[in-house]
Design a protein around this motif. Sequence first.
Motif, PDB file in Angstrom:
ATOM      1  N   ILE A  66       0.870  -1.175   0.000  1.00 38.17           N
ATOM      2  CA  ILE A  66       0.000   0.000   0.000  1.00 38.17           C
ATOM      3  C   ILE A  66       0.905   1.223   0.000  1.00 38.17           C
ATOM      4  CG2 ILE A  66      -1.854   1.244   1.173  1.00 38.17           C
ATOM      5  CD1 ILE A  66      -2.784  -1.475   0.431  1.00 38.17           C
ATOM      6  N   CYS A  67       1.007   1.850  -1.167  1.00 37.67           N
ATOM      7  CA  CYS A  67       1.946   2.961  -1.328  1.00 37.67           C
ATOM      8  C   CYS A  67       1.209   4.278  -1.493  1.00 37.67           C
ATOM      9  CB  CYS A  67       2.824   2.677  -2.542  1.00 37.67           C
ATOM     10  SG  CYS A  67       4.157   3.830  -2.755  1.00 37.67           S
ATOM     11  N   GLY A  68      -0.061   4.217  -1.880  1.00 33.14           N
ATOM     12  CA  GLY A  68      -0.849   5.432  -2.034  1.00 33.14           C
ATOM     13  C   GLY A  68      -2.307   5.063  -2.173  1.00 33.14           C
TER      14      GLY A  68
ATOM     15  N   GLY B  78       1.540  -1.201   4.560  1.00 37.10           N
ATOM     16  CA  GLY B  78       1.706   0.187   4.177  1.00 37.10           C
ATOM     17  C   GLY B  78       3.175   0.581   4.126  1.00 37.10           C
ATOM     18  N   PHE B  79       3.492   1.488   3.192  1.00 36.91           N
ATOM     19  CA  PHE B  79       4.891   1.913   3.000  1.00 36.91           C
ATOM     20  C   PHE B  79       4.984   3.432   2.942  1.00 36.91           C
ATOM     21  CE2 PHE B  79       8.429   3.316   0.452  1.00 36.91           C
ATOM     22  CZ  PHE B  79       9.475   2.579   0.966  1.00 36.91           C
TER      23      PHE B  79
END
Lengths: 334, 334
Positions: A244-246, A275-276
């Motif tokens: 999950i980058c955006g 998430g990242f």
Amino acid sequence: MTSLLNQLIRVVKKPQGIPTADTFKIEQETLSPLAAGQLLIKNEWLSVEPAMRGWLADAQNYASVPVGEVMRALCVGRVLQSRHPDYQEGELLLGWFGWQHYAQCDPDAVVQRITSSTLSPSLYLGVLGLNGVTAATALEQLGQPKPGDTVVVSTAAGSVGSCVGQLAKAIGCRTVGLTSSAAKVKACYDTFGYDAVINYKTDDLHSALSQACPEGVNVYFDNTSGAISDAVMQHLAIGARVVICGTASIPQWNPTPMGPRVERILLTRRARMQGFIIFDHMDTYADYVHQLEQAVLNGQLRYTEHITDGLESALNAISELYQGENLGKRLIRL
Amino acid sequence: MTSLLNQLIRVVKKPQGIPTADTFKIEQETLSPLAAGQLLIKNEWLSVEPAMRGWLADAQNYASVPVGEVMRALCVGRVLQSRHPDYQEGELLLGWFGWQHYAQCDPDAVVQRITSSTLSPSLYLGVLGLNGVTAATALEQLGQPKPGDTVVVSTAAGSVGSCVGQLAKAIGCRTVGLTSSAAKVKACYDTFGYDAVINYKTDDLHSALSQACPEGVNVYFDNTSGAISDAVMQHLAIGARVVICGTASIPQWNPTPMGPRVERILLTRRARMQGFIIFDHMDTYADYVHQLEQAVLNGQLRYTEHITDGLESALNAISELYQGENLGKRLIRL
């Protein structure tokens, strides 16, 4: 040097949803004399990021920009005056210099020196910057792709997504891009080398995913959330990794929007969602930049830039990003 | 030996939601002579698992039981006759022997030999079986708790949850249990040593979580999904790990129920959600059983059993589990 007139973009309110021009105001300010230990930077390139929406949102975020401050942004600029022994006049720097012509800052605003004579400094805001390093770090550390894996990327032609697709392809993955226009589909095939590309606005997403990912999805690099992701989740393979980058497709997170529950898919597929945020990984930033520089120089990593001139062109740049109007990394040239 | 009359529980239809007695039928069958290489097992204990709902569901699952088959279950039984050189008559075995009095099976149905003379064989279906090993494996490998972490457990008094709580406590975590009745709250405090216990049916979940987890939730061991999990997600700490081990609170996954989207929480908290199924980890099963045996013998790991007698008492046992009527590991004694 003490009577320089700065032009800057100030945050004047918290936007509802996507930030538009009225979130900001352009102001002029006479610069005060440079304090000891500080640097005076003349910005040459300003970055525009999808993440800026989150930085500006009222909701809890990882990097909030308060009303009244100069808009936070990574920039490339040249040292005009230095009162710090580590920096010399004339050096080119990447740093958190903000949407303005001049920045007076402490050295901790600097991310790195830019010394390459062959690569455009603007690349350090895109493919060799936050976008490229985000792609490389998140793909490797969270996505953990193996040769033969099917890697699906949302916003596949974007500045992060296009880099993810190419890096995954380079290690032997099957790459599948999701994007939103015929021009971007073409860029995904011709410039970024995806094995399959889906236009989520015109194709039937489920049948297109079934066809593009016959063995299921091993890695889903998600920049969008929303209906696109809901469809991809249905196609996860056993042991899949979702990065999950955006969350570009969701305009508002307060209140939290509803979507299909993911728990049962994660359980039955033994899949992982994580998430990242690149700011957790700044200790390896320089290493990844170095790898990416080599890939660009070797012609293995391609990029596109979408450049406009003048500070005022930043005012609508975030909302244009969310309307999908950019083709490539969005930059402001001063 | 060839004219033994077996009594067995056959799956006669796919249940809508929670399996009830009419999902099954008790039948009698004369056993045929034992084939070469096979074992004849006389069951002594049958297990009842929440996961059986998933095994029986029409929707895609990891271990589906087709209509017409004997209900799949782990059991403890004794070898009555062996036509395989590795097994002797009289040995006590844990294995996939099904809800029936006698099983004729290949050795690959056997999970392990039970040799302890001091521990009840029934424990190998609970705290020393699938439940305990699930708790230990998933907590260690996916939850990765560190001393000082806050670990929240849903179905905290259940056969998996109670084990998670005690194992987390033993390594120095703050343990917070979520459960559904005053009797279970008492068991969580008195028997399983939780630091804080929340009755999600009577307490205000958000304020109770804020009070019980002032530093946020580092590990959420989730056996329920649904509204309970939605509340816990709001309290995740940066870097939290969510272990999806079961989805007990959701009666139907077809069509997928809606819930608050988790993407933004996972992103901003850099958190991880991951599904766990013990069948992926059978290579380390015996090691974890050994660790758990030591903990039970030392008095560090406590358990409760809820036992009923007779094959027919299995018919409603799954639905009773989902109504929260059990206190402790649900077992059928033959």
